[in-house]
Motif scaffolding. Sequence first.
Motif, mmCIF file in Angstrom:
data_model
loop_
_atom_site.group_PDB
_atom_site.id
_atom_site.type_symbol
_atom_site.label_atom_id
_atom_site.label_comp_id
_atom_site.label_asym_id
_atom_site.label_seq_id
_atom_site.Cartn_x
_atom_site.Cartn_y
_atom_site.Cartn_z
ATOM 1 N N UNK A 1 -11.133 -7.432 0.095
ATOM 2 C CA UNK A 1 -10.488 -6.582 1.108
ATOM 3 C C UNK A 1 -8.984 -6.808 1.134
ATOM 4 N N UNK A 2 -8.256 -5.798 1.620
ATOM 5 C CA UNK A 2 -6.822 -5.936 1.845
ATOM 6 C C UNK A 2 -6.602 -6.709 3.144
ATOM 7 N N UNK A 3 -5.536 -7.527 3.194
ATOM 8 C CA UNK A 3 -5.290 -8.388 4.353
ATOM 9 C C UNK A 3 -3.889 -8.125 4.908
ATOM 10 N N UNK A 4 -3.851 -7.848 6.215
ATOM 11 C CA UNK A 4 -2.584 -7.711 6.933
ATOM 12 C C UNK A 4 -2.471 -8.883 7.901
ATOM 13 N N UNK B 1 -3.734 -18.214 4.365
ATOM 14 C CA UNK B 1 -4.076 -16.817 4.067
ATOM 15 C C UNK B 1 -3.112 -16.252 3.019
ATOM 16 N N UNK B 2 -3.663 -15.526 2.055
ATOM 17 C CA UNK B 2 -2.847 -14.806 1.070
ATOM 18 C C UNK B 2 -2.843 -13.330 1.477
ATOM 19 N N UNK B 3 -1.812 -12.956 2.197
ATOM 20 C CA UNK B 3 -1.738 -11.607 2.752
ATOM 21 C C UNK B 3 -1.258 -10.598 1.715
ATOM 22 N N UNK B 4 -1.687 -9.363 1.873
ATOM 23 C CA UNK B 4 -1.122 -8.262 1.100
ATOM 24 C C UNK B 4 0.106 -7.698 1.808
ATOM 25 N N UNK B 5 0.088 -7.795 3.132
ATOM 26 C CA UNK B 5 1.196 -7.307 3.951
ATOM 27 C C UNK B 5 1.360 -8.244 5.143
ATOM 28 N N UNK C 1 -14.305 -4.076 -0.716
ATOM 29 C CA UNK C 1 -13.012 -3.715 -1.299
ATOM 30 C C UNK C 1 -12.264 -2.687 -0.453
ATOM 31 N N UNK C 2 -12.971 -1.812 0.230
ATOM 32 C CA UNK C 2 -12.319 -0.777 1.033
ATOM 33 C C UNK C 2 -11.974 -1.201 2.437
ATOM 34 N N UNK C 3 -12.338 -2.424 2.826
ATOM 35 C CA UNK C 3 -12.080 -2.906 4.186
ATOM 36 C C UNK C 3 -10.629 -3.353 4.347
ATOM 37 N N UNK C 4 -10.186 -3.340 5.606
ATOM 38 C CA UNK C 4 -8.884 -3.885 5.962
ATOM 39 C C UNK C 4 -9.093 -5.040 6.932
ATOM 40 N N UNK C 5 -8.598 -6.207 6.557
ATOM 41 C CA UNK C 5 -8.683 -7.391 7.420
ATOM 42 C C UNK C 5 -7.371 -7.559 8.170
ATOM 43 N N UNK C 6 -7.455 -7.695 9.487
ATOM 44 C CA UNK C 6 -6.292 -8.030 10.307
ATOM 45 C C UNK C 6 -6.363 -9.517 10.605
#
Length: 505
Positions: free
Chosen positions: A154-157, A179-183, A121-126
């Motif tokens: 994880x959050x996804x950029x 991909x369902x991005x957050x940003x 949950x705390x990871x950031x995916x590029x």
Amino acid sequence: MKIFTSAQIHELDKYTIQHEPIKSIDLMERAAKAITETVMRRWSNQTPVVVFAGPGNNGGDALAVSRMLATQGYDVKVYLFNISGRLSDDCAANRQRVIDCKRIKAFMEVTTKFDPPTLQAGDLVIDGLFGSGINKPLAGGFAALVRYINQCPARVVSIDMPSGLMTEDNSFNVRSNIIRADLTLTLHGKKLSMFLADCQEFLGEIQVLDIRLSDEYVKKTDAPYTLLEESDIRPRILHRDDFAHKGSMGNALLVAGSYGMSGAAVLAARACLRAGAGKVTVHTPRKNYGIMQVSVPEAVLQMDHEETYFSEAVDSDNFDALGIGPGLGQLENTAIAFIAQLKRTQCPIVADADALNILANHRAWIPQLPKDIILTPHPKEFDRLSSVASNGSYERLQRAKDMAQNLHAYIILKGHYSALCLPDGHVVLNPTGNSGMATAGSGDVLTGIITGLLARGYQRRDACEVGMYLHGLAGDLAAKDLGKESLVASDIIRYLPKAFLTLSE
């Protein structure tokens, strides 16, 4: 603002490289720096970062970002997918730079089997798998990876585009493989699919990053789609002469309101007056007399012979614009009167609501529509008008674009980004407006505004573009004061003066 196709975006990159001049690897470095700086502003270097890079230039961007983040103290793991054994030149160059970078925690080049990492949950995916150049749905291992990323916490950029989402036509895309991005950090400008309703679930928040691509190319290249900006609208607002009188400010005719639907006529008339028309006449059934007289005392009433419906075309020779359709009903007598009204009217015409439903029920009449008519359908009205249920927003937009050219009409396909399809094939998108305007009567207000602007002396294209922008801006101003939940159509009319003032200051 011009909205370029994927082919034009590719040409813009090439033109920048040739004419700045700048090496392609250095342009990639410039893009990666802008992406990295944005990520750093949002997430601290205590955030673990997992980068998925594809074999093309989008992957090259991702590799450069991973290196820059690592040098800023981020814990970065990189997965480069080189299944075919062919990387783009700049991706290959950045692959070597990543290998040479001692601060990258882990680098894996995937050529065959792939065991995906656990994403917390705390990871950031590029997401740098695929960018704006993709032209077919993802399949196989890449599709499986996308589904894996989408189910993780994880959050996804996404860089430029969420991988799997095409820049224009996603009518036959496989939605589970996108991909369902957050940003989404898109480069240079938004792509067409970013304005379409059925693509929003994949984009998350969108931020446009300026990477200083060639202004010369942008200025000289014609784009099929443009996005209205305030600077486009301000110079086109007509200002009143100090010696103006009601006779010089335009005479508008509205044919609207069957019995029980007089509210549509009220809203259209009020909006028409607020749009600046010097005089507004409303032709409506006799039983609406009391309601109209009390609700819109500024309007002139012209009563139909029938008590409850529009039954006979009226003389429009002395009018500067006609708005027809709001609350009109779809009785057969009304339909016959409607087509007769169109045939005898010489001034500019705006047709909406039941006018469109009548045409959908009498498709043989559509080719008979007067040249340069303005039609303002919402998506379901347009699908009925075109007699085909569209397979998504892009296909509907293309049908509207084709219809506008074939009929030599102005078609405003209403939505969050209302699209004005012009007779010459171009499409103009409107950025103003909000979801609070998704309420009964909002379309009647737009009809009134555009009819009023036409009567006031605006040319058809200007009336459509200024009308769309004002309508949405008034809704935005209303939502700012009142909130979106409780917004009603009459609030849009109430804030029209403020919208005009905003554009006139």
